[in-house]
Design an enzyme around this catalytic site. Structure first.
Site, PDB file in Angstrom:
ATOM      1  N   MET A   1      40.856  46.748  31.323  1.00  0.00           N
ATOM      2  CA  MET A   1      40.972  45.495  31.682  1.00  0.00           C
ATOM      3  C   MET A   1      40.936  45.330  33.179  1.00  0.00           C
ATOM      4  O   MET A   1      40.972  46.248  33.981  1.00  0.00           O
ATOM      5  CB  MET A   1      42.776  45.518  31.550  1.00  0.00           C
ATOM      6  CG  MET A   1      43.046  45.491  30.151  1.00  0.00           C
ATOM      7  SD  MET A   1      42.601  43.945  29.428  1.00  0.00           S
ATOM      8  CE  MET A   1      43.155  44.074  27.578  1.00  0.00           C
ATOM      9  N   CYS A   2      40.684  44.262  33.723  1.00  0.00           N
ATOM     10  CA  CYS A   2      40.245  43.935  35.022  1.00  0.00           C
ATOM     11  C   CYS A   2      41.494  43.646  35.723  1.00  0.00           C
ATOM     12  O   CYS A   2      42.383  43.351  35.494  1.00  0.00           O
ATOM     13  CB  CYS A   2      39.215  42.710  35.099  1.00  0.00           C
ATOM     14  SG  CYS A   2      37.810  42.979  33.958  1.00  0.00           S
ATOM     15  N   ARG A   3      41.418  43.407  37.284  1.00  0.00           N
ATOM     16  CA  ARG A   3      42.131  42.979  38.132  1.00  0.00           C
ATOM     17  C   ARG A   3      41.789  41.746  38.913  1.00  0.00           C
ATOM     18  O   ARG A   3      40.395  41.861  39.271  1.00  0.00           O
ATOM     19  CB  ARG A   3      42.870  43.775  38.935  1.00  0.00           C
ATOM     20  CG  ARG A   3      43.419  45.238  38.461  1.00  0.00           C
ATOM     21  CD  ARG A   3      44.795  45.037  37.947  1.00  0.00           C
ATOM     22  NE  ARG A   3      44.463  44.541  36.654  1.00  0.00           N
ATOM     23  CZ  ARG A   3      45.588  44.214  35.894  1.00  0.00           C
ATOM     24  NH1 ARG A   3      47.190  44.495  36.223  1.00  0.00           N
ATOM     25  NH2 ARG A   3      45.565  43.744  34.546  1.00  0.00           N
TER      26      ARG A   3
END
Length: 263
Positions: A1-3
């Site tokens: 998952m990205c931020r």
């Protein structure tokens, strides 16, 4: 998952939010605490609005924590509206064209999450994107495909209804393909004036998304860049945070917009 991080308000240096805080986005690229992966090192990108109509864009495949150009740029660029994103790939290649944010004209878009079983519906999903928009597709991510389909569905005119229509379409394709994996979606979109932040998933477990008022404006983040007790609030599940120019920030129900499409 990205931020990711999105800011709209008084003009500030990008470094004030992207690099300087104790748990800044650059710090999260190596030490995220509210993501499945603590490291988000598959590239990064920033998009910002200055004196021209269309946003500036800088994307790179190096990890954000090791790119001295990013820090120098953020120290010099001041903007009233900007996006920043650090990427953790969910299967597509680490290339500059796959790094967020994505741009089309005045529009910026970035995404955290994934379409479960994307490879099984990729061709059918891309076939729904009109030729004039598909010709602008430069990467291979599900995120860019969602963005282009949403633009075709009227994202520029009605960002809530258009995204609801897009999410419903993708979910229907997944059902037809018998995909059991979840579709998780948090994202930010802007036309250069207003800011929209979405938090949704088909399993009611969307990725985290927070917001607070910041310097006369709005700051939206995947996870807080400083202590949680400093005014952070969660974007409600199944909702869109709407910050239109000249209006108070409000929350609209994305699930209700999707339900109206089924009626």
């Amino acid at each position: 998952m990205c931020r990711f991080l999105a800011y709209r308000g008084e003009p500030i240096f990008l470094a004030d939010l992207v690099c300087a805080p104790a748990h800044s986005l650059v710090h999260q690229s190596l030490h995220a605490v509210e993501a499945k992966t603590g490291t988000n090192g598959d590239g990064f990108g920033i998009g910002w609005y200055g004196e021209r109509n269309e946003p500036g864009l800088y994307r790179e495949v190096r990890p954000a924590w090791s790119d001295e150009n990013l820090r120098s740029l953020c120290d010099q660029v001041r903007s009233r509206l900007f996006f920043a994103h650090v990427r953790a790939s969910t299967g597509t290649s680490t290339t500059r064209s796959n790094c967020h944010p994505f741009t089309h004209g005045r529009h910026l878009f970035m995404h955290n999450g994934q379409i479960g079983g994307y490879g099984r519906i990729k061709r059918r999903l891309e076939a729904l994107i009109p030729d004039d928009l598909y010709d602008t597709r430069v990467g291979t991510t599900d995120s860019e495909a969602i963005f282009l389909l949403a633009l075709a569905n009227g994202l520029g005119a009605d960002p809530v209804a258009a995204m609801a229509r897009t999410l419903k379409t993708v979910r229907c394709l997944m059902d037809e393909a018998g995909i059991d994996e979840p579709f998780k979606f948090t994202a930010a979109f802007t036309d250069g004036e207003s800011l929209f932040a979405y938090r949704w998933s088909c399993d009611a477990k969307p990725p985290t998304l927070y917001f607070r008022e910041e310097r006369g404006g709005l700051l939206v983040v995947s996870e807080p860049i400083d202590d949680k007790d400093r005014g952070w609030r969660e974007v409600p599940k199944g909702c869109t945070l709407v910050a239109r120019a000249g209006e108070a920030v409000r929350v609209e129900c994305l699930n209700e917009a999707m339900s109206r499409l089924a009626a």
